[in-house]
Design an enzyme around this catalytic site. Structure first.
Site, PDB file in Angstrom:
ATOM      1  N   GLU A   1       0.844  -1.187   0.000  1.00 13.24           N
ATOM      2  CA  GLU A   1       0.000   0.000   0.000  1.00 13.24           C
ATOM      3  C   GLU A   1       0.882   1.241   0.000  1.00 13.24           C
ATOM      4  OE1 GLU A   1      -2.772  -0.158   3.208  1.00 13.24           O
ATOM      5  OE2 GLU A   1      -3.653  -2.062   2.563  1.00 13.24           O
TER       6      GLU A   1
ATOM      7  N   ALA B   1       2.333   1.222   3.337  1.00 15.89           N
ATOM      8  CA  ALA B   1       2.627  -0.093   3.914  1.00 15.89           C
ATOM      9  C   ALA B   1       3.254  -0.984   2.852  1.00 15.89           C
ATOM     10  CB  ALA B   1       1.349  -0.736   4.458  1.00 15.89           C
TER      11      ALA B   1
ATOM     12  N   SER C   1      -0.044  -6.891  12.121  1.00 14.70           N
ATOM     13  CA  SER C   1       0.174  -7.763  10.959  1.00 14.70           C
ATOM     14  C   SER C   1      -0.408  -9.156  11.161  1.00 14.70           C
ATOM     15  CB  SER C   1       1.671  -7.864  10.660  1.00 14.70           C
ATOM     16  OG  SER C   1       2.356  -8.473  11.740  1.00 14.70           O
TER      17      SER C   1
ATOM     18  N   GLY D   1      31.803  -0.954 -21.946  1.00 21.16           N
ATOM     19  CA  GLY D   1      32.170   0.452 -22.066  1.00 21.16           C
ATOM     20  C   GLY D   1      31.021   1.302 -22.574  1.00 21.16           C
TER      21      GLY D   1
ATOM     22  N   GLU E   1       9.003  -7.800  -3.264  1.00 18.76           N
ATOM     23  CA  GLU E   1       8.831  -8.987  -2.423  1.00 18.76           C
ATOM     24  C   GLU E   1       9.832  -9.038  -1.268  1.00 18.76           C
ATOM     25  OE1 GLU E   1       7.534 -12.694  -4.052  1.00 18.76           O
ATOM     26  OE2 GLU E   1       7.453 -11.822  -6.055  1.00 18.76           O
TER      27      GLU E   1
END
Length: 408
Positions: free
Chosen positions: A131, A134, A184, A364, A388
């Site tokens: 979120e 979150a 949680s 390069g 993740e």
């Protein structure tokens, strides 16, 4: 006692060669175009469906491989082709894992087929956990699911972000708060069926890398889903919440939530994705160093270049071994007592960033242009240390597991 071996069996080798051929012949030629377009490569996904790569059957075969190596082997080969297109092909798998990890047999049989569709009508799915406020801090999740007992429905409100296939998915798997007092531990996962009113795509993100993969917000506005869409069922949820409340009273900390169960199962697979991208960049750099001449000889004749390639290959092989170990442990029910899943994701992710950066250095100025694929691979590799579970979160998980302390 079974003989120890690190060789793939004949069937696994055949599958790997098949996937490698698809990656080389279908994914790679399309990679630059879809990276520039920043759109979901539906034609490539459909080709994958036609040959059986994008299907529930193929995913299940690899997921239930007794050695645990089916999924990481498949991920490495597809992401060797191109990370953005490969994520469009396998992104549905995270939602499928969410259902497999938390759902009942009936839910698995009902919803996972709808996530894929078929070769004539391809569908995708999305797993929605993060979120705006979150991401790594899952305890700050605000999306709320409230049970309407009279109608046996859950009412879901909130905004999800960074959702692969978000808004374009046929099926969304959404993690929401059902008991705010448990932090949680008070989360649960829900199926949002196709066409559910109130579920809509928000902002689509324009990204640094993996640009062929669709990433967007998902807006949930009074979304109503039947009680049967709660993964695992209400009885199981009530039991889990009761245990969490009791442990909270006793000061206990160890209760897993639905999102974490999904991420634990998928971390070695993400590590395998990173290995595939790193290997691709290494191979480009090796070939370039063998053919590019400066001062009358190939640049690989210089120790400064040769030693870089030696380190790159060593890191890639070490990362693959960590991924394979974690995958084998998971399928054999071995607990991650030293956070081996996080170890594999952490090391492989960091390796992908380092190896792709070294590949640019070896090429390069050419490596810095879009004429060569290492520029794209370097942009793609940046995501592995972020999604993740960031590298910092993986280190936190490892440190907490090793010490037994609530390190912050």
């Amino acid at each position: 006692m079974a003989e120890f071996t690190m060789e793939l069996n004949e069937e696994q080798r055949e599958v790997r060669e098949w996937l490698h051929g698809f990656a080389a012949e279908v994914i790679r030629p399309a990679a630059a175009e879809w990276d520039e377009r920043e759109e979901t490569p539906w034609p490539v996904i459909q080709e994958a469906a036609k040959v059986g790569i994008y299907s529930l059957d193929f995913y299940a075969q690899q997921y239930f491989d007794a050695t645990g190596l089916g999924i990481p082997m498949a991920m490495e080969e597809l992401f060797w082709g191109d990370a953005g297109i490969a994520l469009s092909i396998v992104g549905t798998g995270l939602a499928a894992v969410g259902v497999l990890a938390n759902g009942t047999e009936e839910q698995i049989g009902t919803w996972i087929p709808q996530m894929y569709g078929d070769a004539s009508d391809v569908k995708v799915a999305a797993f929605c956990s993060s979120e705006p406020d979150a991401g790594s801090d899952v305890a700050s999740m605000r999306t709320r699911a409230v049970y309407d007992e009279a109608k046996d429905e859950w009412v879901i409100n909130g905004t999800k972000t960074w959702a692969t296939n978000g808004g374009i998915a046929n099926v969304h798997v959404v993690v929401a708060v059902v008991d705010p007092e448990l932090g949680s531990k008070g989360h649960a996962s829900f199926i949002i069926p196709p066409g559910t009113p109130g579920c809509a795509q928000g902002q689509k993100f324009k990204k640094h890398g993996i640009r062929a993969s669709h990433t967007a917000e998902v807006i949930l506005d009074d979304v109503r889903v039947p009680g049967s869409c709660l993964l695992g069922g209400k009885e199981k949820l009530d039991e889990r919440l009761a245990r969490a409340r009791e442990r909270a009273k006793q000061g206990g900390e160890r209760v897993k939530n639905a999102a974490m169960a999904t991420f634990e199962a998928s971390r070695p697979a993400v590590g395998a994705m990173a290995v595939g991208t790193a290997r691709a960049a290494y191979e480009v750099a090796l070939e370039y160093a063998q053919t590019r001449e400066q001062f009358g000889r190939p640049i690989i004749d210089n120790q400064g270049v040769a030693f870089q390639l030696a380190d790159m290959r060593t890191q890639i092989d070490a990362a693959r071994l960590l991924v394979w170990r974690a995958s084998w442990m998971a399928v054999n029910g071995k607990p991650f007592t030293a956070a081996e899943g996080s170890m594999s994701k952490l090391y492989a992710s960091e390796t992908a960033k380092q190896v792709t950066a070294q590949a640019i250095q070896i090429l390069g100025g050419n490596g810095y242009t879009r004429e060569y694929p290492v520029e794209r691979m370097h942009r793609d590799a940046a995501i592995y240390t972020i999604f993740e579970g960031t590298s910092e979160i993986q280190r936190l998980v490892i440190a907490r597991t090793l010490s037994g302390m609530p390190i912050r």
